[in-house]
Write a protein that holds these residues in place. Structure first.
Motif, PDB file in Angstrom:
ATOM      1  N   PHE A 173      -6.528  -1.433  -4.138  1.00  0.00           N
ATOM      2  CA  PHE A 173      -5.963  -2.440  -5.047  1.00  0.00           C
ATOM      3  C   PHE A 173      -6.978  -2.688  -6.149  1.00  0.00           C
ATOM      4  CE2 PHE A 173      -5.065  -6.549  -6.780  1.00  0.00           C
ATOM      5  CZ  PHE A 173      -3.683  -6.657  -6.765  1.00  0.00           C
ATOM      6  N   VAL A 216       4.357  -0.315  -2.651  1.00  0.00           N
ATOM      7  CA  VAL A 216       5.037  -1.526  -2.215  1.00  0.00           C
ATOM      8  C   VAL A 216       5.129  -2.413  -3.467  1.00  0.00           C
ATOM      9  CG1 VAL A 216       4.854  -3.505  -0.638  1.00  0.00           C
ATOM     10  CG2 VAL A 216       4.031  -1.245   0.084  1.00  0.00           C
ATOM     11  N   PHE A 249       8.777   1.630   1.636  1.00  0.00           N
ATOM     12  CA  PHE A 249       8.171   2.203   0.423  1.00  0.00           C
ATOM     13  C   PHE A 249       7.089   3.218   0.786  1.00  0.00           C
ATOM     14  CE2 PHE A 249       9.924  -1.892  -0.689  1.00  0.00           C
ATOM     15  CZ  PHE A 249      10.665  -1.581  -1.818  1.00  0.00           C
ATOM     16  N   ILE A 250       6.261   2.868   1.768  1.00  0.00           N
ATOM     17  CA  ILE A 250       5.145   3.736   2.164  1.00  0.00           C
ATOM     18  C   ILE A 250       5.668   5.098   2.615  1.00  0.00           C
ATOM     19  CG2 ILE A 250       3.326   4.043   3.912  1.00  0.00           C
ATOM     20  CD1 ILE A 250       2.777   1.047   3.675  1.00  0.00           C
ATOM     21  N   GLU A 254       5.980   5.651  -2.202  1.00  0.00           N
ATOM     22  CA  GLU A 254       6.061   4.736  -3.349  1.00  0.00           C
ATOM     23  C   GLU A 254       5.156   3.532  -3.128  1.00  0.00           C
ATOM     24  OE1 GLU A 254      10.198   3.779  -3.753  1.00  0.00           O
ATOM     25  OE2 GLU A 254      10.713   5.872  -4.127  1.00  0.00           O
ATOM     26  N   ASN A 308      -5.841   9.468  -3.302  1.00  0.00           N
ATOM     27  CA  ASN A 308      -5.700   9.725  -1.865  1.00  0.00           C
ATOM     28  C   ASN A 308      -6.321  11.078  -1.590  1.00  0.00           C
ATOM     29  OD1 ASN A 308      -2.668   8.350  -2.507  1.00  0.00           O
ATOM     30  ND2 ASN A 308      -3.932   7.470  -0.914  1.00  0.00           N
ATOM     31  N   GLN A 331      -1.058  -4.562 -11.603  1.00  0.00           N
ATOM     32  CA  GLN A 331      -1.931  -5.164 -10.586  1.00  0.00           C
ATOM     33  C   GLN A 331      -3.323  -5.418 -11.155  1.00  0.00           C
ATOM     34  OE1 GLN A 331      -1.900  -2.760  -7.013  1.00  0.00           O
ATOM     35  NE2 GLN A 331       0.285  -3.064  -6.646  1.00  0.00           N
ATOM     36  N   THR A 376      -5.883  -2.296   1.216  1.00  0.00           N
ATOM     37  CA  THR A 376      -4.461  -2.633   1.140  1.00  0.00           C
ATOM     38  C   THR A 376      -3.638  -1.816   2.133  1.00  0.00           C
ATOM     39  OG1 THR A 376      -4.947  -2.733  -1.199  1.00  0.00           O
ATOM     40  CG2 THR A 376      -2.696  -3.154  -0.574  1.00  0.00           C
ATOM     41  N   GLY A 377      -3.885  -0.500   2.170  1.00  0.00           N
ATOM     42  CA  GLY A 377      -3.113   0.383   3.051  1.00  0.00           C
ATOM     43  C   GLY A 377      -3.281  -0.005   4.519  1.00  0.00           C
ATOM     44  N   ASP A 385       2.981   9.852   6.377  1.00  0.00           N
ATOM     45  CA  ASP A 385       3.005  10.035   4.920  1.00  0.00           C
ATOM     46  C   ASP A 385       1.943  11.017   4.446  1.00  0.00           C
ATOM     47  OD1 ASP A 385       1.095   8.132   5.613  1.00  0.00           O
ATOM     48  OD2 ASP A 385       1.274   7.021   3.749  1.00  0.00           O
ATOM     49  N   ARG A 424      -3.566  -0.785  -7.924  1.00  0.00           N
ATOM     50  CA  ARG A 424      -3.074   0.584  -7.880  1.00  0.00           C
ATOM     51  C   ARG A 424      -2.251   0.921  -9.131  1.00  0.00           C
ATOM     52  NH1 ARG A 424      -3.818   2.561  -2.244  1.00  0.00           N
ATOM     53  NH2 ARG A 424      -2.545   4.404  -1.992  1.00  0.00           N
ATOM     54  N   THR A 444       2.679  -7.207  -2.990  1.00  0.00           N
ATOM     55  CA  THR A 444       1.277  -6.800  -2.855  1.00  0.00           C
ATOM     56  C   THR A 444       0.303  -7.746  -3.564  1.00  0.00           C
ATOM     57  OG1 THR A 444       2.116  -4.542  -2.851  1.00  0.00           O
ATOM     58  CG2 THR A 444      -0.249  -4.815  -3.080  1.00  0.00           C
ATOM     59  N   PHE A 498      -1.219  -3.097   5.313  1.00  0.00           N
ATOM     60  CA  PHE A 498       0.189  -2.730   5.492  1.00  0.00           C
ATOM     61  C   PHE A 498       0.404  -2.052   6.846  1.00  0.00           C
ATOM     62  CE2 PHE A 498       0.612  -2.520   0.641  1.00  0.00           C
ATOM     63  CZ  PHE A 498       1.240  -3.753   0.574  1.00  0.00           C
ATOM     64  N   ARG A 499      -0.467  -1.088   7.192  1.00  0.00           N
ATOM     65  CA  ARG A 499      -0.260  -0.349   8.447  1.00  0.00           C
ATOM     66  C   ARG A 499      -0.375  -1.273   9.658  1.00  0.00           C
ATOM     67  NH1 ARG A 499      -2.372   3.636   5.343  1.00  0.00           N
ATOM     68  NH2 ARG A 499      -4.541   3.295   5.834  1.00  0.00           N
ATOM     69  N   LYS A 548     -12.242   8.052  -0.348  1.00  0.00           N
ATOM     70  CA  LYS A 548     -12.454   6.677  -0.801  1.00  0.00           C
ATOM     71  C   LYS A 548     -12.669   5.719   0.382  1.00  0.00           C
ATOM     72  CE  LYS A 548      -8.711   5.003  -2.512  1.00  0.00           C
ATOM     73  NZ  LYS A 548      -8.153   4.074  -1.527  1.00  0.00           N
TER      74      LYS A 548
HETATM   75  P1  AMP Z   1      -3.454   4.061   1.433  1.00  0.00           P
HETATM   76  O1  AMP Z   1      -3.841   3.809   2.851  1.00  0.00           O
HETATM   77  O2  AMP Z   1      -4.402   3.419   0.470  1.00  0.00           O
HETATM   78  O3  AMP Z   1      -3.236   5.507   1.176  1.00  0.00           O
HETATM   79  O4  AMP Z   1      -2.046   3.325   1.213  1.00  0.00           O
HETATM   80  C1  AMP Z   1      -0.900   3.751   1.921  1.00  0.00           C
HETATM   81  C2  AMP Z   1       0.332   3.262   1.218  1.00  0.00           C
HETATM   82  O5  AMP Z   1       0.358   1.828   1.162  1.00  0.00           O
HETATM   83  C3  AMP Z   1       0.494   3.697  -0.245  1.00  0.00           C
HETATM   84  O6  AMP Z   1       1.002   5.008  -0.378  1.00  0.00           O
HETATM   85  C4  AMP Z   1       1.458   2.637  -0.770  1.00  0.00           C
HETATM   86  O7  AMP Z   1       2.781   2.890  -0.356  1.00  0.00           O
HETATM   87  C5  AMP Z   1       0.962   1.385  -0.040  1.00  0.00           C
HETATM   88  N1  AMP Z   1      -0.060   0.700  -0.869  1.00  0.00           N
HETATM   89  C6  AMP Z   1      -1.397   0.700  -0.686  1.00  0.00           C
HETATM   90  N2  AMP Z   1      -2.019  -0.007  -1.639  1.00  0.00           N
HETATM   91  C7  AMP Z   1      -1.040  -0.485  -2.455  1.00  0.00           C
HETATM   92  C8  AMP Z   1      -1.023  -1.297  -3.627  1.00  0.00           C
HETATM   93  N3  AMP Z   1      -2.152  -1.755  -4.181  1.00  0.00           N
HETATM   94  N4  AMP Z   1       0.181  -1.564  -4.184  1.00  0.00           N
HETATM   95  C9  AMP Z   1       1.329  -1.126  -3.659  1.00  0.00           C
HETATM   96  N5  AMP Z   1       1.379  -0.352  -2.568  1.00  0.00           N
HETATM   97  C10 AMP Z   1       0.219  -0.028  -1.958  1.00  0.00           C
END
Ligand code: AMP
Length: 224
Positions: free
Chosen positions: A86, A59, A52-53, A57, A9, A92, A31-32, A169, A88, A64, A35-36, A13
């Motif tokens: 992914f 997820v 978790f985010i 931590e 992070n 995985q 992936t992030g 975060d 991570r 995932t 989730f968002r 990237k």
């Molecule tokens: P990012 O936008 O890539 O910084 O992802 C934000 C958050 O999403 C991470 O801090 C994790 O909590 C969750 N996350 C993203 N990618 C993964 C993954 N491959 N496995 C589990 N949690 C993930």
């Protein structure tokens, strides 16, 4: 063409992922971002992921891994894909490796953006999100992508949108340290996932320390 992008992070990237996407015109699966988007829409997945985010931590893999493997089976991925965020962790990586073997698919490029942990932390805390487009890079700690100023107010340097926000975060030091702890962990974390792929395929290492443009140039020079 199938591509994986790794980087801690704060290494840029996401920005470099967009560069690779532009070059090959493949779907960029972050992936992030998935989730968002789910958190924003208030879906079950979003509610589960948020808890978790917010703590920095991961997820759980049980959520995932199927989410990403299903996404790779969608129609737009038939001609290839770029995965950012992914795998991570080692589990995985193994799940993806097995799924690729089963489908008779191979990885064309594995990109690893390397960056010192303390520089990565400073960059995360300076990151700002543009409400109009998440992929517009803005960072108050990086000269090359500093937000623009309009009437004394910070606005998106790409589109001028005046709604620039910091991710919750991104401002929580303990959460950042936790995320980096997972990334730099060579036993079971993300670097263990990178090492897993190093044994299977050639990994292109790119130094993420210089400015965004230099990193993009170095990256594009290594891709055919
Ligand atoms: P990012 O936008 O890539 O910084 O992802 C934000 C958050 O999403 C991470 O801090 C994790 O909590 C969750 N996350 C993203 N990618 C993964 C993954 N491959 N496995 C589990 N949690 C993930």
């Amino acid at each position: 063409m199938n591509i994986l992008i790794f980087g801690p992070n704060g290494s840029g990237k996401g920005t470099q992922g967009a560069v690779v996407q532009k070059k090959y015109g493949l779907p960029l699966i972050e992936t992030g971002v998935i989730f968002r988007e789910n958190i924003k829409k208030g879906t079950d997945l979003g509610r589960k992921a948020k808890e978790f985010i917010d703590k920095g931590e991961l997820v759980p893999d049980a959520v995932t891994v199927p989410m990403i493997l299903d996404r790779l089976r969608e129609q737009d991925c038939a001609g290839g894909w770029i995965l950012d965020g992914f795998p991570r962790n080692l589990a995985q990586a193994e799940a993806l490796g097995e799924a690729l073997d089963k489908a008779g698919m191979k990885l064309d490029y594995v990109i690893e953006i390397t960056l010192d942990r303390s520089i990565a932390k400073r960059r995360i805390m300076g990151r700002r999100l543009c409400a109009a487009d998440n992929n517009h890079p803005n960072n108050i700690c990086i000269d090359a992508i500093k937000p623009a100023l309009k009437d004394g107010k910070m606005v998106c340097r790409v589109c001028g949108c005046d709604k620039l926000t910091a991710r919750a975060d991104d401002q929580d030091e303990a959460a950042i340290d936790k995320r980096h702890g997972i990334y730099y962990d060579t036993a079971t974390g993300t670097l263990a996932a990178v090492n897993y792929f190093k044994k299977r395929t050639k990994v292109l290492e790119i130094d993420g320390t210089p400015g965004v443009q230099e990193v993009s140039q170095a990256l594009l020079a290594k891709l055919s």
